[in-house]
Scaffold this active site. Structure first.
Site, PDB file in Angstrom:
ATOM      1  N   ASN A  28      -3.669   1.549  10.751  1.00 10.59           N
ATOM      2  CA  ASN A  28      -4.378   1.991   9.551  1.00 10.59           C
ATOM      3  C   ASN A  28      -4.749   0.710   8.818  1.00 10.59           C
ATOM      4  OD1 ASN A  28      -5.400   3.142   7.269  1.00 10.59           O
ATOM      5  ND2 ASN A  28      -3.410   3.753   6.425  1.00 10.59           N
ATOM      6  N   PRO A  29      -5.866   0.090   9.214  1.00 13.69           N
ATOM      7  CA  PRO A  29      -6.230  -1.210   8.640  1.00 13.69           C
ATOM      8  C   PRO A  29      -6.965  -1.018   7.314  1.00 13.69           C
ATOM      9  CG  PRO A  29      -7.876  -0.535  10.224  1.00 13.69           C
ATOM     10  CD  PRO A  29      -6.863   0.582  10.161  1.00 13.69           C
ATOM     11  N   PHE A  50       0.845  -1.190   0.000  1.00 12.60           N
ATOM     12  CA  PHE A  50       0.000   0.000   0.000  1.00 12.60           C
ATOM     13  C   PHE A  50       0.885   1.246   0.000  1.00 12.60           C
ATOM     14  CE2 PHE A  50      -2.387   3.199   2.487  1.00 12.60           C
ATOM     15  CZ  PHE A  50      -3.594   3.212   1.804  1.00 12.60           C
TER      16      PHE A  50
END
Ligand SMILES: C[S@@+](CC[C@H](N)C(=O)[O-])C[C@H]1O[C@@H](n2cnc3c(N)ncnc32)[C@H](O)[C@@H]1O
Length: 291
Positions: free
Chosen positions: A194-195, A90
């Site tokens: 920050n899932p 990510f």
């Protein structure tokens, strides 16, 4: 001879036509990467040699397909770190910097030493930003994806010399597993996360996100909150009395139906508070553990 300004204008026009949100910035950043100068200095290059021009044009073509800028140049800025990113991890977002700033400020207001767990660490963004700014802190970053963890390991290697010795540990594990980091139960001062939190059917419009960020980093089940629900009991167990949980979420998940509601459903947390970023959007929720 085509001037640098004319070239920048034509690359910018190409990116604008392709729907890139920040075409001038990206054209400059790609030129800067090839010319090995800062983005502001690109304009000062009197004439871009033919070879470099070709290389920049090739990168602009890639960007025009909506491949993320950060994948093309191989890094993303986060707080004051330049993190290695690419396929399989990510890309850290500016939005997450408000969670990082909150975590750092909270830790600095308390006596050292402290222990932090970053659940779903991805490239290591939050873990490394905290370790770089808070003295006497130990941070454990937990990540399920082996490829993301590989980036986190390389980023840790990159910044090791700026961190206190062994202040960051990276662990490959499911952040929702009942026995996660059981050796640290009750010892942790702060859990940040920050899932993935996008509902499965809310596929993002930007091709950079939908086609390049790993699905595991984006989607959190039907309502987006599956991983958030999973990390609450883990955080309850890890945190000491008075310890803090701070979880990022989408701007529409900052009310009782979203993350504050999920956390408030646990009797182990109090002072549940949702926080807005500088643009006024709900960005993350914090809560204090009763222990
Ligand atoms: C939105 S990204 C955030 C990455 C990083 N914290 C950041 O802010 O840039 C979510 C991360 O959670 C990881 N992830 C998803 N489910 C997980 C789980 N059950 N346990 C651990 N990591 C998980 C993904 O692989 C991805 O790296």
């Amino acid at each position: 001879m085509t001037s640098t300004s004319d070239l920048l204008r034509s690359w910018t026009a190409r990116l604008r036509h392709a729907g890139v949100a920040s075409p001038e910035h990206d054209a400059r950043a790609l030129a800067a990467a090839v010319l090995a100068v800062g983005p502001v200095e690109v304009q000062l290059v009197a004439k871009i040699p033919a070879d470099e021009r070709k290389q920049i044009a090739a990168l602009v073509s890639r960007r025009a397909t909506r491949e993320p800028l950060q994948h093309i140049i191989g890094s993303a800025a986060f707080v004051d770190l330049e993190l290695e990113v690419g396929p399989g991890v990510f890309v850290p977002r500016p939005e997450t910097e408000s969670l990082a700033a909150y975590a750092v400020e909270w830790l600095l207001s308390r006596p050292a030493p402290q222990q932090v767990v970053d659940l779903c660490t991805g490239s290591g963004a939050l873990a490394l930003a905290i370790a770089a700014r808070v003295p006497d802190v130990q941070v454990v970053g937990v990540e399920l994806s082996p490829s993301a963890l590989e980036y986190a390991r390389r980023n840790l290697g990159r910044f090791r010399s700026q961190l206190q010795a062994e202040s960051v540990e990276l662990v490959e594990a499911d952040a929702t597993s009942a026995d996660l980091l059981s050796r640290l139960s009750g010892d942790i001062d702060l859990v940040v996360s920050n899932p993935p939190y996008i509902p499965d059917r809310a596929v993002p419009r930007d091709p950079e996100v939908a086609n390049y960020d790993p699905p595991m980093a984006l989607y959190g089940g039907i309502d987006g909150l599956e991983v958030v629900r999973g990390i609450i009991p883990v955080s309850e167990r890890l945190l000491r009395s008075g310890g803090m949980l701070a979880v990022e979420h989408g701007e529409l998940q900052g009310d009782a139906a979203g993350v504050p509601g999920v956390i408030a459903a646990s009797s182990r947390f109090h002072s549940v508070e949702s926080h807005r970023d500088l643009t006024g959007r709900c960005r993350f929720t914090s809560a204090v553990c009763r222990g």
